[in-house]
Design an enzyme around this catalytic site. Sequence first.
Site, PDB file in Angstrom:
ATOM      1  N   GLY A  18       0.822  -1.204   0.000  1.00 28.73           N
ATOM      2  CA  GLY A  18       0.000   0.000   0.000  1.00 28.73           C
ATOM      3  C   GLY A  18       0.855   1.252   0.000  1.00 28.73           C
ATOM      4  O   GLY A  18       1.971   1.260   0.515  1.00 28.73           O
ATOM      5  N   ASP A 141      -9.600  10.441  11.216  1.00 35.08           N
ATOM      6  CA  ASP A 141      -9.521  10.166   9.781  1.00 35.08           C
ATOM      7  C   ASP A 141     -10.234   8.859   9.449  1.00 35.08           C
ATOM      8  O   ASP A 141      -9.701   8.006   8.739  1.00 35.08           O
ATOM      9  CB  ASP A 141      -8.056  10.111   9.328  1.00 35.08           C
ATOM     10  CG  ASP A 141      -7.914  10.103   7.804  1.00 35.08           C
ATOM     11  OD1 ASP A 141      -8.839  10.610   7.125  1.00 35.08           O
ATOM     12  OD2 ASP A 141      -6.904   9.591   7.297  1.00 35.08           O
TER      13      ASP A 141
END
Length: 750
Positions: A18, A141
């Site tokens: 990622g 977040d």
Amino acid sequence: MAETRLIQGRYQLLELIGRGGMGEVWRARDESLGRHVAVKCLKPMGPRHEQSYLRVLRERFRREARVAASLQHRGITVVHDFGESDGVLYLVMELLDGRNLSQLLEDNKHHPLPVPDVVDIAEQVGAALAYTHRQGIVHRDLKPANIVRLADGTVKICDFGIARLAHDIGFSTRLTGTGIAMGTPHYMSPEQIGAGNVDHRSDLYSLGCVLYELATGAPPFDMDDAWAVLVGHRDTPPQPPRELRPELPEPFERVVLDLLAKDPAGRPEDAADFLRRVLAGHPERPYRDGTSGHLMLPGPRTALRDRTRQNEPPRLPGWARHMTTGSKAAGTGPLQPPPPDPADQLTGAWTRSWTTQGGIAGTEHPPPPARLTELAGRHSEGLRFARLGRWSEAGEVHRGVVAERERALGPDHPDTLASRYELAFALSRLGRTDEAMREFARTAAGRERALGADHPDTLAARQETAYVLGQLGRHFEAHQVYAAVLAARERTMGPDDPDTLRCRHNLAFNLSRLGRLEDSYRMAHEVAEARARVLGPDHPDTLVTRYEVGYALGQLNRWSEALRTYREVAEARARVLGPLEPDTLAARYEAGICLGRLGRSAEALELYRGLVEDRTRAQGPAHPDTLRARHGLGVNLGRLGRWEEALAEARDVCAIRTRVLGADHPDTLVSRREVAVGLGWLGRWTDALAVYREVAQARQRVLGADHPDALASRNDEAHCLEQLGRSAEAVELYRQVAALRQTRATRGAP
């Protein structure tokens, strides 16, 4: 980081899995422990910053990473380690076998997910947020990419602390001069956009955005222009989800729209409130208490606890109730089910290596993928039964899956061992301790062969074996296992790792069962100090150990110190968990015990009056803990010479306990004895004798004639005979009791 393949001489980077705005995520191998992990490498900070600023930034990183590592909840990704290597900050986390919600939506071609899946994700994420918010931690977040659903259906939130770190490193969620916000605008709360005060309700808004997208296939303000998205969050009411998907339940739409309120005051009060609202429209689902991980049914918070308590063995001190690596220490409530076994993460690698290693002994061909999927689903079904406290059904499901996984995959396959671990846990909760010990021992042996003696999963199973040995009264054997596990945890994880501290906590209790009271107190005190240093003084794990420090002080007859400790724990729990949480009320109850021991019965009486009111409101009038507080109230009425009131209270409590717990339950018999005590003090010795005999006969029937409680009841009976002038009968009864005690001592019984 591409050229840096080994971090700190320990973490070998294997594959980039990622990349984001703040850095990269790698699949890596922990060379020290021989396990695969995920390593998040944050972007190099660069030479543009002042060295003094970098020092502050590193300290902030250590602070945030330490907070993230302290979180212990099945719905939160585990942080194993953190540090700095060649100017790069890194976090080492558990490697998850699953897909994040953003990937699930992509897999589904951005069609909405099935409603049961959306509700399940809402419940699990809400439970994790309720836990973290109680610790004073806000994610900041929350978005689909930060929420992962594992193969067994468990949902985990990732990247706690990363959003704050992003701000420290130089990213910002505030509008820039061009009106564009850094970060992910589709899930930002209005207060984040406007640089307002951000608290836990900002996470709830972001959760509302995530659920809206899962339920409809698109976020509430789905526009390409970032400014338009931000203006939508700030000024525009979202389109009701049912206009986009009419089959959505109306109560679910209502709670999502409440989450998306522009004003934080219009949103649910907290994540627990959100869960109650969701489940009010889905009464078939359990409610997971966000603080402790306990599961509750919607409506009165007592329903599940009432049901599970009735089948539990007599209540033990807090250490005995929480000696399990499968659950986080959480005060005095019932044990929560263990989190999914970490060995589940190895399944993919194990299956992929099948063809290269020639399969598994006892099997000729790898099982069809559909068969493995079916077994994984049944394993998840067993976990769901456990969440509901339906331990008998959970055990039966896991027993069947163990047998089939053993045939299909082999006895030492991680999936087989994961199901065996869950079977053992269910057996332990059902009081079938001999069977539980055998299954935990088999799990530990299999994991040692497959993973190694010091692997965390092996140590978890060995620690559970020690816990069950303690349940069986085999405390010396339990001590040996705990000591060995503790040495391995300290060697491989360090002395301050949360699992190491949990093992030391358990060992401290076991020392008290061996009669080593001073050693038990010292170790508990050390664990409490370590947890305060690592997790914070008000962290629930710190407080549960301080609670047990109070218990140890009481065993040592240091009642004034015990009282002070329990009061401090009660005050801290009231701040962190709330004044009516069971753990808070438990600490207040123990403070009442201390007051009684110190002869301060008037203060104890007032404490118990308030406690009875609060427990009745929070847990219900027939809850075992409410009745325990009423029992304490009656005892102190007697100590103050108010025997008519004490007798009335004892009779009422005894009647309720008989109805709720059964006539021969230990708590019922304690209340029945208190009735006899009150009758005696009122001079009604004939009536008292009849009640004392009922108690003695019941204890002999349930516990055996030579059990200490049965012998104490026979002594009560003899004392009553003396008061009635029937001395010859009393002497004969005393002689029988002495003979039984001698026989017991000769046999070496405790």
